[in-house]
Design a protein around this motif. Structure first.
Motif, short mmCIF file in Angstrom:
data_model
loop_
_atom_site.label_atom_id
_atom_site.label_comp_id
_atom_site.label_asym_id
_atom_site.label_seq_id
_atom_site.Cartn_x
_atom_site.Cartn_y
_atom_site.Cartn_z
N GLU A 1 0.82 -1.20 0.00
CA GLU A 1 0.00 0.00 0.00
C GLU A 1 0.87 1.26 0.00
N SER A 2 1.92 1.27 0.79
CA SER A 2 2.81 2.44 0.83
C SER A 2 3.50 2.64 -0.51
N CYS A 3 3.86 1.57 -1.16
CA CYS A 3 4.53 1.66 -2.45
C CYS A 3 3.58 2.20 -3.52
N ARG A 4 2.32 1.77 -3.46
CA ARG A 4 1.33 2.30 -4.40
C ARG A 4 1.19 3.82 -4.22
N LYS A 5 1.17 4.26 -2.97
CA LYS A 5 1.05 5.69 -2.68
C LYS A 5 2.27 6.45 -3.20
N ALA A 6 3.46 5.86 -3.04
CA ALA A 6 4.67 6.51 -3.53
C ALA A 6 4.63 6.64 -5.05
N LEU A 7 4.11 5.62 -5.73
CA LEU A 7 3.97 5.68 -7.18
C LEU A 7 3.02 6.80 -7.59
N THR A 8 1.93 6.96 -6.86
CA THR A 8 0.98 8.04 -7.14
C THR A 8 1.60 9.40 -6.89
N LEU A 9 2.34 9.51 -5.82
CA LEU A 9 2.91 10.78 -5.39
C LEU A 9 4.11 11.20 -6.22
N ASP A 10 4.80 10.23 -6.81
CA ASP A 10 6.07 10.51 -7.48
C ASP A 10 6.10 9.87 -8.87
N PRO A 11 5.19 10.29 -9.77
CA PRO A 11 5.13 9.66 -11.09
C PRO A 11 6.39 9.88 -11.92
N ALA A 12 7.19 10.89 -11.59
CA ALA A 12 8.42 11.13 -12.35
C ALA A 12 9.39 9.97 -12.22
N ARG A 13 9.29 9.24 -11.10
CA ARG A 13 10.17 8.07 -10.91
C ARG A 13 9.35 6.78 -10.94
N LEU B 1 7.40 -6.63 -4.70
CA LEU B 1 6.59 -6.86 -3.50
C LEU B 1 5.41 -7.78 -3.78
N LEU B 2 4.86 -7.68 -5.00
CA LEU B 2 3.67 -8.45 -5.35
C LEU B 2 3.99 -9.80 -5.99
N GLU B 3 5.26 -10.08 -6.15
CA GLU B 3 5.67 -11.26 -6.91
C GLU B 3 4.99 -12.54 -6.44
#
Length: 844
Positions: A773-785, A796-798
């Motif tokens: 969940e935290s990683c999904r939020k980071a992806l939303t917050l930081d689309p440049a990376r 994580l989901l492997e």
């Protein structure tokens, strides 16, 4: 043989004769305009001074002078100020007989209908007059006053406001730059349409030219009302210096006092208004509703059953005190009398927005904009509606939450969790049943928060506002709310929802704020209004606000006073609960809901006001002593005696030592401050200063302890969160990193740095679900990376979700084919041996 008409004779003349005739006519017209300008100086001066009786006498002594547009208009206004409306219609008849092409006669009839509150008849008069053929034909001889009167009638008829401003008011100014009434008309038009910027500009320009005009000062005050309350009051008082009888100034002062519950100031202004004044009548009607006697309120309403304007204004006044149900009721009554009364439609739409009936409100506002395209307030609200439509709506059993989409993805889950916890706890505690979902709107832009909340830009002093079933707040990522605990704010505001519902919005502001502050601190001791050392003098000397005057500090406009008012209100509620328990507090709210006066109702539950003041005064003084611990406060006039040092002096010495980089000296002094007053909640006080000294001295363990103690007292210390995350990460104390990071997100939920720390701690501890969940939020917050976060999320989901993992890994590799770890995970999912990544890979 027929005698040719004058017009036929004119066209029968030769061209040179026609030109001479036209020149004479134009000279006569110009002469009339100059005569008007020369004649009106006396009546204008008398009106501006409030010498209405003298103005009436002047016009009576010279009937011919009175039969000129401006003199007649000013005479009519004077008669209304003197409460002599019966003389208006005969005056109007004289104008319509003697100057049939002038607008003055119709305007006087229009004003007489307005004075009676018959807005529909007034509009009918305006329409009938402005639709006559002579309005378009008779333009070349119309003087500036007549252009202003024509413009006012056209506005009342519903014509396009901007066109009227250009074709009538601005034209009057071009023809006569000394036409004060044109400045007034433009400023008034702008105020009515919510264009405060234009209103202020035009009023200032007019004041420079006509410094004796009190109405322009009133208009300037109105324009500044929501951005500079102090200057507004100054302008209204200046107007009264020029004209002690200026009713618009007294109405403005009364309205400002009414909003802040200052009944004495309201009555002071009303006592100086004429009995027939519509604003005075509206205030009195609103006051009957405020007193909570439904039978008397209904009787009072019936007394104005045919006065649409008084009903509308009284409704607006009630809504300014959060009595939206009563306000809406009166607006609907006004609209039954006059379905075209636009101000009532606008107020009703705003009431509906503030009570959670958005669909009906937006429909009304759309219709309003079609009727009046130059209504800035309506335009702003509809523009906001379009932006809010792009927000994400989160629905829970008890809430409808609207947030900007990125913010909703990042911390929307925390918002709904906190609000549902608040609902479960507070409704059970107070026995409240909420009949509808509470609407919560969080705005990334301060201007949007202000428009939604107040109808105009501004509102910089607010972290949140509650109308009852609707809560609005600026985003914690916005400059205004940055660094404050958004969790504490939402808990505070939802407490308002509960208490306002229980009292039907009848409770005074101080009690509502006091209960909300109390409940903040009950939910989390690190939340709530903080004690400040300067409060000690008041608490220890007994110079606190008496219970019967608790509303006064909220009226001051001084942030220092308002801060203390919040603090004392919360402390007073603490005392009430400790003295008599929650049942007594709930009973007090019930009494208020039934219409009881707050202080009288408190007398039943907690004793007479004098006894409350005495007991609470002792409680507050003891509380301050406890807060000081082994120290004393300079604010209370303390001097060092023996071992009892002065808190403020220790802080001062510590600050000087830090400035000199005397870290050891600072540590010694500040440790004394912390040890002497360990409960002091000062975000710039002993704890942060001591932590800095300890850091400079390399005392890491002691620094950690100082920051932890500070956070137990104060939730919104971003610097404490950052430093503890840094220290605990170095120690690989992942449980502590996770805990502090989660607390930090309660203040700065959009901080990518904090979110990364939380994710790292969750991964290190094997908290797989939380890490995803935290990683999904980071992806939303930081689309440049995005490649980095997709790679990490895929890994994580492997095992738990290979399909989703494969998608994220593919996205990562598409952007960064050298990501060896993503390639290895992708290959494992496909069941094949990974190929080595090209050299130069940078592993995320």
């Amino acid at each position: 043989m027929k005698t040719p008409s004058k017009s036929a004779a004119f066209f029968a003349c030769g061209s040179s004769a026609r030109l001479r005739w036209l020149a004479c006519a134009l000279c006569l017209s110009a002469g009339l305009v100059r005569a008007h300008a020369a004649d009106v100086e006396g009546p204008r001066e008398l009106r501006n001074k409030g010498a209405y009786t003298e103005l009436a006498r002047l016009c009576a002594s010279d009937p011919k002078a009175a039969l000129r547009p401006l003199s007649g208009w000013l005479l009519g206004e004077a008669l209304l100020e003197l409460n002599r409306p019966g003389e208006i219609l005969p005056l109007a008849e004289r104008f319509e007989t003697g100057l049939p092409r002038s607008m003055a006669g119709a305007f006087l009839r229009f004003r007489e209908a307005q004075f009676r509150g018959d807005t529909a008849s007034a509009r009918a008069i305006a329409r009938e007059r402005t639709q006559r053929s002579d309005v378009s034909q008779y333009w070349w001889g119309r003087d500036p006053t007549d252009w202003v009167l024509l413009g006012r009638l056209r506005l009342a008829s519903g014509e396009d406001a901007k066109k009227v401003m250009e074709s009538c008011f601005e034209r009057a100014l071009k023809e006569d730059g000394k036409c004060e009434e044109a400045f007034e008309a433009i400023a008034e038009l702008a105020l009515e349409r919510g264009d405060s910027e234009l209103a202020a500009s035009k009023a200032r320009e007019g004041i420079k030219r006509f410094n004796g005009n009190p109405r322009l000062l009133v208009q300037l005050g109105r324009a500044l009302e929501w951005t500079s309350g102090k200057e507004s009051t100054q302008q209204w008082k200046r107007a009264l210096e020029l004209n002690p009888s200026e009713s618009s100034a007294r109405s403005a002062l009364a309205e400002a006092a009414f909003r802040i519950e200052d009944s004495a100031a309201v009555q002071e202004q009303l006592s100086k208004l004429q009995a027939g004044n519509a604003e005075a009548a509206a205030f009195r009607l609103a006051d009957v509703f405020l007193k909570g006697d439904d039978a008397k309120a209904e009787t009072a309403r019936k007394a104005y059953a045919k006065n649409a304007w008084v009903l509308h204004r009284a409704g607006a006044f009630l809504s300014s005190r959060y009595r939206f149900a009563d306000g809406s009721r009166l607006q609907r009554a006004a609209l039954e009398l006059d379905p075209e009364l636009l101000p009532a439609k606008r107020c009703l739409a705003e009431d509906l927005l503030r009570t959670g009936h958005a669909q009906e409100a937006w429909s009304m506002l759309e219709a309003l904009q079609k009727e009046d395209g130059y209504d800035v307030a309506t335009f702003n609200l509809l523009e906001l509606r379009d932006r809010v439509a792009k927000f994400k709506k989160i629905e829970t059993p008890h809430f409808e939450i609207h947030m900007e989409e990125t913010e909703a993805e990042v911390y929307g889950d925390r918002v709904q969790g906190l609000l549902e916890r608040a609902h479960a706890h507070l409704t059970a505690k107070y026995g409240a049943v909420l009949s509808q979902r509470t609407v919560v709107e969080i705005f990334p832009e301060q201007k949007d928060f202000a428009v939604r909340t107040f109808g105009v830009p501004g509102g910089d002093g607010y972290l949140g506002v509650c109308f009852g079933p609707v809560i609005t707040a600026p985003s914690p990522a916005s400059p205004r709310a940055s660094g404050h605990s958004w969790e504490a704010t939402l808990w505070h505001e939802f407490t308002h929802t509960v208490t306002l519902t229980l009292t039907h919005n009848k409770m005074p502001r101080w009690l509502s704020e006091g209960i909300s502050v109390h409940e903040e601190q009950q939910a989390n001791p690190a939340w709530g209004q903080r004690f400040k050392p300067r409060y000690a003098g008041r608490l220890l000397s007994g110079k606190i606000t008496p219970v019967e005057s608790m509303a006064e500090p909220f009226r001051s406009g001084e942030m220092v006073e308002i801060d203390f008012a919040y603090f004392q209100s919360g402390l007073l509620v603490d005392w009430m609960v400790e003295k008599a328990g929650m049942p007594a507090l709930k009973a007090l709210l019930s009494d208020i809901a039934k219409g009881a006066d707050t202080v009288a109702a408190m007398g039943k539950r907690f004793g007479p006001a004098a006894k409350i003041n005495e007991e609470f005064g002792k409680y507050a003084g003891n509380w301050a002593v406890k807060m000081g611990g082994n120290l004393r406060f300079k604010a209370a006039g303390a001097e060092p005696t023996g071992d009892r040092l002065v808190y403020e002096e220790l802080i001062g010495k510590g600050a000087k030592a830090l400035a000199k980089k005397d870290w050891e000296g600072a540590r010694t002094v500040l440790e004394s401050a912390v040890a002497g007053a360990p409960e002091m909640r000062d975000p710039e006080g002993a704890y942060p200063m001591l932590a800095r000294a300890q850091r400079e001295l390399g005392q890491q363990q002691e620094e950690e302890q100082t920051w932890e103690r500070a956070l137990r007292l104060m939730a919104d210390l971003p610097q404490a969160h950052e430093r503890l995350i840094e220290l605990y990460t170095l120690q690989k104390a992942w449980a502590k990193v996770e805990e502090v990071s989660a607390r930090s997100l309660g203040v700065r939920p959009m901080s990518l740095r904090v979110l990364e720390s939380l994710l790292e701690a969750q991964e290190a501890q094997g908290h797989h679900t939380a890490a995803v969940e935290s990683c999904r939020k980071a992806l939303t917050l930081d689309p440049a990376r995005a490649p980095r976060w997709n790679s990490r999320l895929g890994r994580l989901l492997e095992k738990s979700d290979p399909t989703a993992a494969k998608k994220h890994l593919f996205d990562a590799l598409e952007r960064n084919p050298r990501d060896q770890r993503a390639l290895e995970a992708f290959s494992r999912i496909l069941g094949s041996a990974p190929q080595p990544a090209p050299k130069g890979e940078s592993v995320p």
